[in-house]
Design a protein around this motif. Structure first.
Motif, PDB file in Angstrom:
ATOM      1  N   ILE A 144     -22.246  -0.536  26.464  1.00  0.00           N
ATOM      2  CA  ILE A 144     -22.630  -0.126  25.111  1.00  0.00           C
ATOM      3  C   ILE A 144     -21.752  -0.878  24.118  1.00  0.00           C
ATOM      4  O   ILE A 144     -20.522  -0.873  24.240  1.00  0.00           O
ATOM      5  CB  ILE A 144     -22.486   1.394  24.924  1.00  0.00           C
ATOM      6  CG1 ILE A 144     -23.416   2.136  25.885  1.00  0.00           C
ATOM      7  CG2 ILE A 144     -22.792   1.789  23.471  1.00  0.00           C
ATOM      8  CD1 ILE A 144     -23.230   3.646  25.873  1.00  0.00           C
ATOM      9  N   LEU A 145     -22.388  -1.539  23.156  1.00  0.00           N
ATOM     10  CA  LEU A 145     -21.674  -2.284  22.123  1.00  0.00           C
ATOM     11  C   LEU A 145     -21.934  -1.628  20.775  1.00  0.00           C
ATOM     12  O   LEU A 145     -23.079  -1.321  20.441  1.00  0.00           O
ATOM     13  CB  LEU A 145     -22.143  -3.740  22.100  1.00  0.00           C
ATOM     14  CG  LEU A 145     -21.988  -4.522  23.414  1.00  0.00           C
ATOM     15  CD1 LEU A 145     -22.661  -5.890  23.288  1.00  0.00           C
ATOM     16  CD2 LEU A 145     -20.524  -4.681  23.781  1.00  0.00           C
ATOM     17  N   ARG A 146     -20.861  -1.446  19.991  1.00  0.00           N
ATOM     18  CA  ARG A 146     -20.990  -0.770  18.693  1.00  0.00           C
ATOM     19  C   ARG A 146     -20.460  -1.695  17.585  1.00  0.00           C
ATOM     20  O   ARG A 146     -19.285  -1.620  17.218  1.00  0.00           O
ATOM     21  CB  ARG A 146     -20.208   0.543  18.707  1.00  0.00           C
ATOM     22  CG  ARG A 146     -20.638   1.497  19.824  1.00  0.00           C
ATOM     23  CD  ARG A 146     -19.886   2.823  19.762  1.00  0.00           C
ATOM     24  NE  ARG A 146     -20.146   3.625  20.943  1.00  0.00           N
ATOM     25  CZ  ARG A 146     -21.210   4.435  21.092  1.00  0.00           C
ATOM     26  NH1 ARG A 146     -22.083   4.522  20.110  1.00  0.00           N
ATOM     27  NH2 ARG A 146     -21.365   5.143  22.194  1.00  0.00           N
ATOM     28  N   PRO A 147     -21.329  -2.544  17.047  1.00  0.00           N
ATOM     29  CA  PRO A 147     -20.878  -3.457  15.986  1.00  0.00           C
ATOM     30  C   PRO A 147     -20.686  -2.742  14.658  1.00  0.00           C
ATOM     31  O   PRO A 147     -21.386  -1.778  14.341  1.00  0.00           O
ATOM     32  CB  PRO A 147     -22.001  -4.482  15.910  1.00  0.00           C
ATOM     33  CG  PRO A 147     -23.209  -3.777  16.432  1.00  0.00           C
ATOM     34  CD  PRO A 147     -22.709  -2.802  17.461  1.00  0.00           C
ATOM     35  N   ALA A 148     -19.729  -3.240  13.879  1.00  0.00           N
ATOM     36  CA  ALA A 148     -19.541  -2.787  12.499  1.00  0.00           C
ATOM     37  C   ALA A 148     -20.603  -3.479  11.636  1.00  0.00           C
ATOM     38  O   ALA A 148     -21.681  -3.820  12.128  1.00  0.00           O
ATOM     39  CB  ALA A 148     -18.131  -3.115  12.041  1.00  0.00           C
ATOM     40  N   LEU A 149     -20.336  -3.710  10.353  1.00  0.00           N
ATOM     41  CA  LEU A 149     -21.294  -4.404   9.497  1.00  0.00           C
ATOM     42  C   LEU A 149     -21.442  -5.843   9.991  1.00  0.00           C
ATOM     43  O   LEU A 149     -20.475  -6.599  10.004  1.00  0.00           O
ATOM     44  CB  LEU A 149     -20.812  -4.399   8.045  1.00  0.00           C
ATOM     45  CG  LEU A 149     -21.722  -5.114   7.046  1.00  0.00           C
ATOM     46  CD1 LEU A 149     -23.035  -4.361   6.872  1.00  0.00           C
ATOM     47  CD2 LEU A 149     -21.028  -5.289   5.703  1.00  0.00           C
ATOM     48  N   ASP A 208     -16.217  -1.313  20.799  1.00  0.00           N
ATOM     49  CA  ASP A 208     -16.371  -1.479  19.358  1.00  0.00           C
ATOM     50  C   ASP A 208     -16.232  -2.947  19.013  1.00  0.00           C
ATOM     51  O   ASP A 208     -15.305  -3.626  19.484  1.00  0.00           O
ATOM     52  CB  ASP A 208     -15.305  -0.679  18.602  1.00  0.00           C
ATOM     53  CG  ASP A 208     -15.570   0.809  18.653  1.00  0.00           C
ATOM     54  OD1 ASP A 208     -16.718   1.215  18.432  1.00  0.00           O
ATOM     55  OD2 ASP A 208     -14.626   1.573  18.920  1.00  0.00           O
ATOM     56  N   LEU A 209     -17.125  -3.441  18.174  1.00  0.00           N
ATOM     57  CA  LEU A 209     -17.070  -4.834  17.725  1.00  0.00           C
ATOM     58  C   LEU A 209     -16.756  -4.842  16.235  1.00  0.00           C
ATOM     59  O   LEU A 209     -17.636  -4.639  15.392  1.00  0.00           O
ATOM     60  CB  LEU A 209     -18.396  -5.541  17.995  1.00  0.00           C
ATOM     61  CG  LEU A 209     -18.809  -5.666  19.469  1.00  0.00           C
ATOM     62  CD1 LEU A 209     -20.183  -6.315  19.584  1.00  0.00           C
ATOM     63  CD2 LEU A 209     -17.774  -6.456  20.259  1.00  0.00           C
ATOM     64  N   ALA A 210     -15.502  -5.032  15.900  1.00  0.00           N
ATOM     65  CA  ALA A 210     -15.070  -5.073  14.502  1.00  0.00           C
ATOM     66  C   ALA A 210     -13.858  -5.982  14.408  1.00  0.00           C
ATOM     67  O   ALA A 210     -12.882  -5.822  15.156  1.00  0.00           O
ATOM     68  CB  ALA A 210     -14.722  -3.674  13.989  1.00  0.00           C
ATOM     69  N   ALA A 211     -13.923  -6.939  13.516  1.00  0.00           N
ATOM     70  CA  ALA A 211     -12.785  -7.830  13.307  1.00  0.00           C
ATOM     71  C   ALA A 211     -11.601  -7.045  12.775  1.00  0.00           C
ATOM     72  O   ALA A 211     -11.766  -6.011  12.112  1.00  0.00           O
ATOM     73  CB  ALA A 211     -13.172  -8.936  12.337  1.00  0.00           C
ATOM     74  N   THR A 280     -13.325   0.961  23.160  1.00  0.00           N
ATOM     75  CA  THR A 280     -12.499  -0.176  23.552  1.00  0.00           C
ATOM     76  C   THR A 280     -12.751  -1.355  22.618  1.00  0.00           C
ATOM     77  O   THR A 280     -13.858  -1.562  22.146  1.00  0.00           O
ATOM     78  CB  THR A 280     -12.843  -0.587  25.000  1.00  0.00           C
ATOM     79  OG1 THR A 280     -12.715   0.552  25.846  1.00  0.00           O
ATOM     80  CG2 THR A 280     -11.917  -1.690  25.489  1.00  0.00           C
ATOM     81  N   GLY A 281     -11.700  -2.134  22.358  1.00  0.00           N
ATOM     82  CA  GLY A 281     -11.857  -3.317  21.520  1.00  0.00           C
ATOM     83  C   GLY A 281     -12.568  -4.433  22.252  1.00  0.00           C
ATOM     84  O   GLY A 281     -12.725  -4.413  23.480  1.00  0.00           O
ATOM     85  N   LEU A 286     -12.320 -11.680  17.434  1.00  0.00           N
ATOM     86  CA  LEU A 286     -13.495 -11.650  16.575  1.00  0.00           C
ATOM     87  C   LEU A 286     -13.184 -12.312  15.236  1.00  0.00           C
ATOM     88  O   LEU A 286     -12.102 -12.131  14.674  1.00  0.00           O
ATOM     89  CB  LEU A 286     -13.951 -10.205  16.343  1.00  0.00           C
ATOM     90  CG  LEU A 286     -14.332  -9.417  17.592  1.00  0.00           C
ATOM     91  CD1 LEU A 286     -14.688  -7.972  17.224  1.00  0.00           C
ATOM     92  CD2 LEU A 286     -15.499 -10.063  18.319  1.00  0.00           C
ATOM     93  N   ALA A 287     -14.141 -13.061  14.734  1.00  0.00           N
ATOM     94  CA  ALA A 287     -13.945 -13.771  13.470  1.00  0.00           C
ATOM     95  C   ALA A 287     -13.900 -12.795  12.303  1.00  0.00           C
ATOM     96  O   ALA A 287     -14.669 -11.832  12.249  1.00  0.00           O
ATOM     97  CB  ALA A 287     -15.073 -14.784  13.260  1.00  0.00           C
ATOM     98  N   SER A 288     -13.018 -13.048  11.361  1.00  0.00           N
ATOM     99  CA  SER A 288     -12.941 -12.242  10.155  1.00  0.00           C
ATOM    100  C   SER A 288     -14.129 -12.540   9.251  1.00  0.00           C
ATOM    101  O   SER A 288     -14.881 -13.497   9.463  1.00  0.00           O
ATOM    102  CB  SER A 288     -11.645 -12.548   9.410  1.00  0.00           C
ATOM    103  OG  SER A 288     -11.674 -13.891   8.932  1.00  0.00           O
TER     104      SER A 288
END
Length: 427
Positions: A144-149, A208-211, A280-281, A286-288
């Protein structure tokens, strides 16, 4: 591998499909309207399908049998004329998990979201949360992947709104300007999916996918303004109540099939901001936001999009108002309106023709407000306007010289209709 992507022609889904196709996988992509995607990306196998129709495991069997991995990129913000969140984000997914188990197991890569917080009880996140829990309990190989904006070369939904706000003249009037926002590059989301597909992310992972580093909404909009090449301008933090009437109108538009990012669900999410959850990170850096924007320099077409985005709704409303008035006003002076037909028709038929044209105008004015009918209504407006002008020119050419310009005034409506057609598509 043979990979099935749900929501394959969406903002995230298409990026994932292209990334996996470039790695040599055989891709089948599902979407509700795939004609344009099929023409643009013929190497992908496109299938038109509405997930709301896949609420039973039997409906998934043929698709599951032919694929080793299923990537779920489908989703919607809020219930509306074209969206049933419980059907597409929950019941269809539970049926998919059952079908996958019955087929001996499949790897499922699920694009989800942070489901805690102020909007956690709303259908958008509640249905995702229940589907996530069911997937975790299913025994299937899954990630499961949870991206931010999500920010990328293209834009849709929230990122499209950010670009539109960034292009406003003079000042940036924002609600929740101080709310924290975390971002993730669209390419990084596709990279995470590729790793999950390859089995390089442990099964059962919830990531979680967040820079790193939080920005405020105002800072995110200001960064996009600089990306568009516009000069810096002050951010004005407006009180939340100002957005409520806009959200109510956006919710009403949603019931007519328009998917505005200004609907109440998005506003509720923004009371807390767009943040990652306790998962988990990411397994790679991840690119800013700054780096993401640098990698995808803006062109003049991006500036056009940003400036036109918020004009779509006013253009549609203006055309609807114009056609409703043109169909309603003659009814109050029916004999005078019918007089224009008298050179061609007797009195009774002239009145009947006037009533028919009034009804046609009213139907077009109402139809353009309903998203599935909007394109047909706009094309109908062009056809009817052309016919009106041609007939009036033959019967009463002097109207072109009338001081009030009854025919001349119609010409701008034609160009507004053409502009509305040009910017109608959402993706």
């Amino acid at each position: 591998m043979d990979i099935l992507i749900l929501g394959g022609n969406g903002f995230i889904g298409l990026a994932v499909a292209l990334r996996l196709e470039a790695e040599g996988h055989r891709i089948t992509a599902l979407g509700r309207s795939v004609g344009r995607a099929n023409r643009q990306h013929p190497n992908i196998r496109w299938k038109s399908a509405d997930l709301a129709q896949f609420e039973n495991a039997s409906g998934w069997q043929d698709l599951v049998q032919g694929h080793q991995v299923i990537v779920n990129c489908a989703g919607a913000l809020q219930d509306g004329l074209r969206d049933d969140l419980a059907a597409t984000q929950e019941r269809a997914m539970l049926a998919l998990y059952q079908a996958a188990n019955e087929a001996g197991g499949r790897r499922i890569v699920q694009i989800s979201a942070r489901v805690e917080g102020a909007a956690g009880s709303l259908p958008f996140l509640a249905t995702k949360a229940r589907a996530d829990r069911a997937l975790a309990a299913s025994g299937l190989d899954h990630v499961i992947l949870r991206p931010a904006l999500v920010v990328g070369r293209n834009a849709h939904g929230g990122t499209a709104l950010v670009r539109a706000l960034a292009a406003l003249p003079l000042v940036l009037p924002l609600v929740h300007a101080a709310s924290p926002v975390e971002t993730v590059a669209l390419d990084d989301v596709a990279e995470a999916v590729a790793l999950a597909v390859a089995g390089k992310i442990e099964s059962g992972s919830d990531i979680d996918l967040a820079a790193s580093g939080q920005l405020s909404l105002g800072e995110v909009v200001a960064a996009h303004r600089a990306w568009l090449g516009l000069p810096a301008t002050p951010v004005i933090n407006l009180p939340a109540w100002i957005a409520r009437p806009i959200s109510l109108l956006a919710d009403l538009a949603g019931k007519l099939g328009w998917r505005s990012p200004l609907r109440s669900t998005a506003m509720t999410v923004m009371t807390e901001g767009v943040l990652s959850g306790p998962g988990t990170g990411a397994p790679f850096p991840l690119a800013s936001l700054a780096e993401t924007l640098r990698r995808n320099p803006a062109g003049v077409q991006d500036l056009w999009f940003a400036r036109l985005y918020l004009l779509k709704a006013p253009a549609i409303l203006a055309l609807s108002f114009f056609w409703l008035l043109s169909g309603t006003i003659p009814l109050f002076r029916l004999d005078a309106a019918a007089a224009h037909f008298l050179p061609l028709l007797p009195q009774g038929m002239a009145i009947a023709a006037t009533l028919a044209t009034c009804l046609l105008d009213i139907v077009l004015g109402l139809a353009v407000l309903v998203r599935p009918f909007a394109r047909s209504a706009l094309l109908g407006m062009l056809a009817v306007t052309t016919a009106y002008l041609a007939a009036a020119t033959l019967v009463e050419p002097a109207l072109w010289l009338d001081p009030l310009g009854p025919l001349v005034k119609v010409v701008p409506s034609i160009f507004l209709t053409l502009a509305a057609l040009a910017i109608l598509d959402e993706r």
